[in-house]
Motif scaffolding. Structure first.
Motif, PDB file in Angstrom:
ATOM      1  N   TYR A 156     -20.078 -35.613 -66.444  1.00 44.12           N
ATOM      2  CA  TYR A 156     -20.091 -35.623 -64.916  1.00 44.12           C
ATOM      3  C   TYR A 156     -21.114 -34.866 -64.283  1.00 44.12           C
ATOM      4  O   TYR A 156     -21.317 -33.613 -64.882  1.00 44.12           O
ATOM      5  CB  TYR A 156     -18.797 -35.428 -64.167  1.00 44.12           C
ATOM      6  N   HIS A 188     -11.135 -35.889 -61.488  1.00 45.31           N
ATOM      7  CA  HIS A 188     -11.774 -36.824 -62.333  1.00 45.31           C
ATOM      8  C   HIS A 188     -11.149 -36.905 -63.674  1.00 45.31           C
ATOM      9  O   HIS A 188     -10.448 -35.931 -64.268  1.00 45.31           O
ATOM     10  CB  HIS A 188     -13.073 -35.884 -62.650  1.00 45.31           C
ATOM     11  N   ASP A 198     -13.881 -43.373 -63.704  1.00 46.78           N
ATOM     12  CA  ASP A 198     -14.403 -42.163 -63.562  1.00 46.78           C
ATOM     13  C   ASP A 198     -13.293 -40.910 -62.893  1.00 46.78           C
ATOM     14  O   ASP A 198     -13.437 -39.780 -63.108  1.00 46.78           O
ATOM     15  CB  ASP A 198     -15.481 -42.053 -62.676  1.00 46.78           C
TER      16      ASP A 198
END
Length: 321
Positions: A156, A188, A198
């Motif tokens: 991320y 997340h 995601d």
């Protein structure tokens, strides 16, 4: 870019409606993905007209609307005074022009910057489920060392969410089934066997705000290690909130960025720091705990030691008398 239909939502019901398609606000990430045809939505719904652009005090904390821009959030006097970690993290990412456009909700939903994700000729399970992950044995210098799977080692890429993880923020979302609060640390997802997911947003759900709990005080430090100082994504970042009372750490909240598919937080690290006198050994033990399961993939082996040293340096700074 493929052709698409465009509409503007005027209220929340249109934003969460079954015909909304993909939502767009600032578009700083989505439009790039559409130009490369990584994302090919048939319909875009602009949610800027529905509001959600205020920062308000709430129960001793702060509620930040999903459409508050990064620039406005970072410059807010209350954020700068009581939650400076968030302001510093935002200012460490992107250019002023992008921060003027990017929104709080969109920042949380940005996608990885893995080169194989952006290369349509490469195998990428995030882009094309079941195709494989070329990063595993490819150029993976910037890739994850924690929480990876055989399906994906992408990271991320954001800064803001790392600070929000350390600040123990909550994400408020609204969808067809009503509202729900999601701890930022659980928003997340890790890749596991479904790296194309995601986050934990359900179909048609919309982020409406992010809530910061009452400030803890103490020192707040954000450090971002990158290849160049100007608008580069982190190799490793560390966000820390540390309160020292009578020579001992009373509260610590630590999060790492750019080392996993999500901002990385370990409650055991926070717990082991609390109640102890700051020392190099304590910080080294905390780093060992945080990185106990870290695994390099060749090109990114160095990130384990880099994360260890950066975490120790941040804890030293945060507890300096």
């Amino acid at each position: 870019m493929k052709a698409f239909d465009y509409s503007r939502a005027t209220d929340m019901s249109q934003a969460i409606g079954v015909n909304a398609g993909r939502l767009i606000a600032g578009g700083t990430n989505l439009l790039d993905l559409m130009k490369l045809e990584i994302e090919t939505p048939e319909r875009l719904t602009d949610i800027n007209p529905i509001g959600l652009d205020e920062i308000e005090e709430k129960d001793g904390g702060l509620s930040i609307g999903a459409l508050v821009t990064n620039s406005v959030c970072a410059a807010d006097p209350r954020v700068r005074k009581h939650w400076p970690l968030l302001s510093r993290a935002i200012l460490a990412g992107a250019s002023p022009q992008l921060r003027n456009q990017a929104t709080t909700g969109g920042n949380l939903c940005q996608r990885t910057r893995c080169g194989y994700f952006y290369d349509l000729s490469s195998a990428c399970n995030k882009r094309e489920p079941g195709s494989g992950c070329d990063a595993l044995r490819g150029v993976n210098r910037n890739h994850a060392i924690l929480g990876t799977s055989e399906s994906c080692i992408a990271t991320y890429p954001g800064d803001m969410a790392v600070a929000l993880a350390a600040l123990d923020a909550t994400v408020l979302v609204e969808g067809p089934d009503g509202q729900r609060n999601i701890p930022l640390r659980k928003f997340h997802r890790l890749p596991e066997d479904t790296p194309w997911k995601d986050n934990v947003l359900r179909p048609s759900e919309v982020i409406t705000s992010v809530t910061l709990p009452p400030p803890l005080g103490g020192r707040q430090v954000y450090r971002k290690v990158r290849d160049r100082s100007s608008y580069a994504f982190a190799l490793v970042s560390v966000a820390a909130v540390v309160v020292v009372e009578s020579g001992r750490i009373s509260t610590a909240r630590i999060a790492l960025g750019s080392v996993a598919h999500k901002p990385w937080h370990d409650t055991a690290v926070d717990a082991m720091l609390a109640g102890h006198t700051p020392s190099p050994k304590l910080f080294a033990d905390a780093a060992d705990q945080m990185l106990a399961d870290a695994q390099g993939h060749g090109g990114n082996d160095f990130k384990i030691e880099l994360a260890r040293r950066t975490l120790c340096a941040v804890l030293t700074e945060a507890t300096k008398v």
